[in-house]
Design a protein around this motif. Sequence first.
Motif, PDB file in Angstrom:
ATOM      1  N   ASN A  71       0.810  -1.221   0.000  1.00  0.00           N
ATOM      2  CA  ASN A  71       0.000   0.000   0.000  1.00  0.00           C
ATOM      3  C   ASN A  71       0.845   1.272   0.000  1.00  0.00           C
ATOM      4  O   ASN A  71       0.297   2.379  -0.006  1.00  0.00           O
TER       5      ASN A  71
ATOM      6  N   LYS B 155      -6.811   9.119   0.470  1.00  0.00           N
ATOM      7  CA  LYS B 155      -7.424   7.792   0.450  1.00  0.00           C
ATOM      8  C   LYS B 155      -7.172   7.055   1.756  1.00  0.00           C
ATOM      9  O   LYS B 155      -8.085   6.455   2.340  1.00  0.00           O
ATOM     10  N   VAL B 156      -5.929   7.108   2.243  1.00  0.00           N
ATOM     11  CA  VAL B 156      -5.575   6.421   3.487  1.00  0.00           C
ATOM     12  C   VAL B 156      -6.344   7.008   4.667  1.00  0.00           C
ATOM     13  O   VAL B 156      -6.847   6.278   5.533  1.00  0.00           O
ATOM     14  N   ARG B 157      -6.457   8.323   4.702  1.00  0.00           N
ATOM     15  CA  ARG B 157      -7.118   8.992   5.822  1.00  0.00           C
ATOM     16  C   ARG B 157      -8.631   9.032   5.678  1.00  0.00           C
ATOM     17  O   ARG B 157      -9.338   9.374   6.622  1.00  0.00           O
ATOM     18  N   GLY B 158      -9.127   8.711   4.479  1.00  0.00           N
ATOM     19  CA  GLY B 158     -10.569   8.725   4.268  1.00  0.00           C
ATOM     20  C   GLY B 158     -11.164  10.108   4.289  1.00  0.00           C
ATOM     21  O   GLY B 158     -12.289  10.309   4.764  1.00  0.00           O
ATOM     22  N   VAL B 159     -10.411  11.085   3.766  1.00  0.00           N
ATOM     23  CA  VAL B 159     -10.902  12.465   3.727  1.00  0.00           C
ATOM     24  C   VAL B 159     -10.915  12.948   2.289  1.00  0.00           C
ATOM     25  O   VAL B 159     -10.357  12.319   1.393  1.00  0.00           O
TER      26      VAL B 159
ATOM     27  N   ASP C 106     -12.377  14.096  -1.447  1.00  0.00           N
ATOM     28  CA  ASP C 106     -13.296  13.500  -2.406  1.00  0.00           C
ATOM     29  C   ASP C 106     -12.502  12.759  -3.459  1.00  0.00           C
ATOM     30  O   ASP C 106     -11.300  12.617  -3.382  1.00  0.00           O
ATOM     31  N   GLU C 107     -13.202  12.268  -4.461  1.00  0.00           N
ATOM     32  CA  GLU C 107     -12.560  11.478  -5.504  1.00  0.00           C
ATOM     33  C   GLU C 107     -12.140  12.317  -6.703  1.00  0.00           C
ATOM     34  O   GLU C 107     -11.670  11.792  -7.702  1.00  0.00           O
TER      35      GLU C 107
END
Length: 203
Positions: A164, A191-195, A197-198
């Motif tokens: 990863n 992505k890792v922190r989940g904050v 947008d895409e």
Amino acid sequence: MVSGLSRREVNGRLLPTAVKIVIAGGFGVGKTTMVGTVSETQPLRTEEILTDQGVGVDDVSGVERKTTTTVAMDFGRITMGEDYVLYLFGTPGQERFWFMWDEVALGALGAVVLADTRRLSDCFPSVDYFERRGTPFLVAVNCFEGSRRYDLEEIQMALNLGPNVPVMLCDARKLDSCKKVLIDLVLHAMKVRGVGDEEPVNA
């Protein structure tokens, strides 16, 4: 700076989100060069001339022609599109200045660990540090002239990195290359922190 990565509105205008990024790695790996290459403002540098006092303390093998060293940090800034302003903090590379890393890394979204294949073991302390802190990071191999080229998978295995952790090639002297590293890091860290947008991060 990290939480939520939401943009702030002032007088009806959305301001870019401030994001702190750490540039780390061993002595002479190109941290100061990368910050200076990519910064849209005059970078702050705390370089001092290497003196005889560093003999036996600083390992200059492989970078014998280096005449200066960062004693505190490098600082620069780059705007990514309309959404983000990245504040770049370069760490000092020598072991005697590692005590400053906690202050430099505080509040960072993520980190770039610069590596030199001629002295690959020099980036182990940076990798270990960010793994212990839980700070998302990627490894960017600075392609020095005359250095041997390795497959990215070989470098990932040599550094004992998990699947990863992104590994990529770069040239710290070239703006487009540095921007690519920073964009990839921001996307990886979000992505890792989940904050965030895409949506893509544009230079």
